[in-house]
Design an enzyme around this catalytic site. Sequence first.
Site, PDB file in Angstrom:
ATOM      1  N   GLY A  10      -2.870   1.854   9.263  1.00  0.00           N
ATOM      2  CA  GLY A  10      -1.765   0.891   9.156  1.00  0.00           C
ATOM      3  C   GLY A  10      -0.589   1.456   8.373  1.00  0.00           C
ATOM      4  O   GLY A  10      -0.643   2.563   7.820  1.00  0.00           O
ATOM      5  N   CYS A 126       4.620  -7.470  -2.726  1.00  0.00           N
ATOM      6  CA  CYS A 126       5.678  -6.464  -2.947  1.00  0.00           C
ATOM      7  C   CYS A 126       6.861  -6.999  -3.769  1.00  0.00           C
ATOM      8  O   CYS A 126       7.340  -6.337  -4.693  1.00  0.00           O
ATOM      9  CB  CYS A 126       6.162  -5.908  -1.609  1.00  0.00           C
ATOM     10  N   ARG A 227      14.873 -12.583   4.808  1.00  0.00           N
ATOM     11  CA  ARG A 227      14.606 -11.328   5.540  1.00  0.00           C
ATOM     12  C   ARG A 227      15.919 -10.786   6.065  1.00  0.00           C
ATOM     13  O   ARG A 227      16.715 -11.539   6.643  1.00  0.00           O
ATOM     14  CB  ARG A 227      13.661 -11.630   6.703  1.00  0.00           C
ATOM     15  N   HIS A 234      12.968  -3.726  -0.561  1.00  0.00           N
ATOM     16  CA  HIS A 234      13.371  -5.107  -0.826  1.00  0.00           C
ATOM     17  C   HIS A 234      14.394  -5.086  -1.959  1.00  0.00           C
ATOM     18  O   HIS A 234      14.272  -4.309  -2.919  1.00  0.00           O
ATOM     19  CB  HIS A 234      12.183  -5.941  -1.294  1.00  0.00           C
TER      20      HIS A 234
HETATM   21  P1  A2P Z   1      -6.334  -0.768  13.402  1.00  0.00           P
HETATM   22  O1  A2P Z   1      -5.299   0.302  13.421  1.00  0.00           O
HETATM   23  O2  A2P Z   1      -7.619  -0.334  14.015  1.00  0.00           O
HETATM   24  O3  A2P Z   1      -5.844  -2.084  13.921  1.00  0.00           O
HETATM   25  P2  A2P Z   1      -0.851  -3.057   9.422  1.00  0.00           P
HETATM   26  O4  A2P Z   1      -0.773  -3.661   8.080  1.00  0.00           O
HETATM   27  O5  A2P Z   1       0.111  -1.941   9.650  1.00  0.00           O
HETATM   28  O6  A2P Z   1      -0.877  -4.069  10.513  1.00  0.00           O
HETATM   29  O7  A2P Z   1      -2.305  -2.335   9.472  1.00  0.00           O
HETATM   30  C1  A2P Z   1      -3.507  -3.046   9.300  1.00  0.00           C
HETATM   31  C2  A2P Z   1      -4.628  -2.051   9.085  1.00  0.00           C
HETATM   32  O8  A2P Z   1      -5.845  -2.778   8.922  1.00  0.00           O
HETATM   33  C3  A2P Z   1      -4.852  -1.119  10.270  1.00  0.00           C
HETATM   34  O9  A2P Z   1      -5.283   0.122   9.790  1.00  0.00           O
HETATM   35  C4  A2P Z   1      -5.958  -1.830  11.019  1.00  0.00           C
HETATM   36  O10 A2P Z   1      -6.720  -0.997  11.857  1.00  0.00           O
HETATM   37  C5  A2P Z   1      -6.801  -2.292   9.850  1.00  0.00           C
HETATM   38  N1  A2P Z   1      -7.748  -3.349  10.227  1.00  0.00           N
HETATM   39  C6  A2P Z   1      -7.503  -4.488  10.894  1.00  0.00           C
HETATM   40  N2  A2P Z   1      -8.646  -5.198  11.064  1.00  0.00           N
HETATM   41  C7  A2P Z   1      -9.627  -4.491  10.466  1.00  0.00           C
HETATM   42  C8  A2P Z   1     -11.045  -4.676  10.286  1.00  0.00           C
HETATM   43  N3  A2P Z   1     -11.658  -5.766  10.747  1.00  0.00           N
HETATM   44  N4  A2P Z   1     -11.738  -3.716   9.627  1.00  0.00           N
HETATM   45  C9  A2P Z   1     -11.131  -2.604   9.148  1.00  0.00           C
HETATM   46  N5  A2P Z   1      -9.804  -2.378   9.283  1.00  0.00           N
HETATM   47  C10 A2P Z   1      -9.057  -3.297   9.930  1.00  0.00           C
END
Ligand code: A2P
Length: 329
Positions: A10, A126, A227, A234
């Site tokens: 992410g 944040c 926003r 920010h």
């Molecule tokens: P994934 O890339 O597989 O969706 P952001 O804040 O940019 O939206 O990123 C969210 C992060 O949290 C991503 O790395 C996402 O993985 C991860 N994520 C979302 N759901 C889960 C889960 N159930 N278990 C582990 N990581 C997760």
Amino acid sequence: MKVAVVGATGLVGQVMLKVLEERNFPVKELIPVASERSIGKKVSFKGSEYSVITAQQAIYKQPDIALFSAGASTSLKWAPKFAEAGCKVIDNSSAWRTNKNIQLIVPEVNGKAIRKEDMIIANPNCSTIQLVMAIFPIHRDYSIKRLIISTYQSVSGSGINGIQQLNDERCGKNSKLAYPHCIDKNVLPHGGDFLQDNYTSEEEKLKFETRKILNTQNIGISATVVRVPVQDCHSESVNLELSKAFKMEQLISSLNKMPGLIVKDEPENNIYPMPANCADKDDVFVGRIRRDDSIESGLNLWIVADNLRKGAATNAVQIAQYLLEHKLI
Ligand code: A2P
């Protein structure tokens, strides 16, 4: 240390990896975690590639410390399981911030509140982090009575979808909307969900979290979250009413002494903090420091910080560093 980053694919997770590397955090083994759909994907760290695994697989590897930035529901489900396995969790989501038993930490402000037995530690929102970094020395010296804040928040605070919407609109493409309106060439007086009192969840977080971190219920706080079409950083316009009279020179000297805070305030040279000069920096910047003559002991500030760095990833890594330095792990 065996370090898990949950949400490693992410926006914030990627910055966490970068900050761990930049700060040379002692990572013996990196354990990148994401959702099932990313299993097998690679992330880079210190010039090597690592395969993403599931949260359950990560627990089997017995990490010492886990930095979570995978949303509140993932955190609610998995943080306790990591903690039960003896892993210290630093969580960037909103899942644990309001929990009375969980410490909400900005190391330069209230690192001392961390106890050895804390297994889950919450990273604040944040906007709250950069606010408390600037007002902490002022509150300590002059006791803040009332605080009025208006934020100018970047789209990266809404994750990849916010950035995508802004960029798509800029090149005339239709995109999945992260916001209820267009964001390019616009300003939305709306961050988070509307609550019954017509404030938003983001405004409520600013109030609650600021009081929790400064350990006082006695500051009146009124917040408006906005926003703006800026990708990173920010900005905040803050009006303070202090309980004690202050000399401007002394107040600025306290701000100058605050670790992690940079005073950037030379109106005669048009120098003040802006997203364009604060992005990708770990510090919080404060400028436009002016006395507010409309009240006794009033003060205006303008605060800018990179919301993905000090507002999220850097603060989380600093908490991990604090745990190590103070032998809390
Ligand atoms: P994934 O890339 O597989 O969706 P952001 O804040 O940019 O939206 O990123 C969210 C992060 O949290 C991503 O790395 C996402 O993985 C991860 N994520 C979302 N759901 C889960 C889960 N159930 N278990 C582990 N990581 C997760």
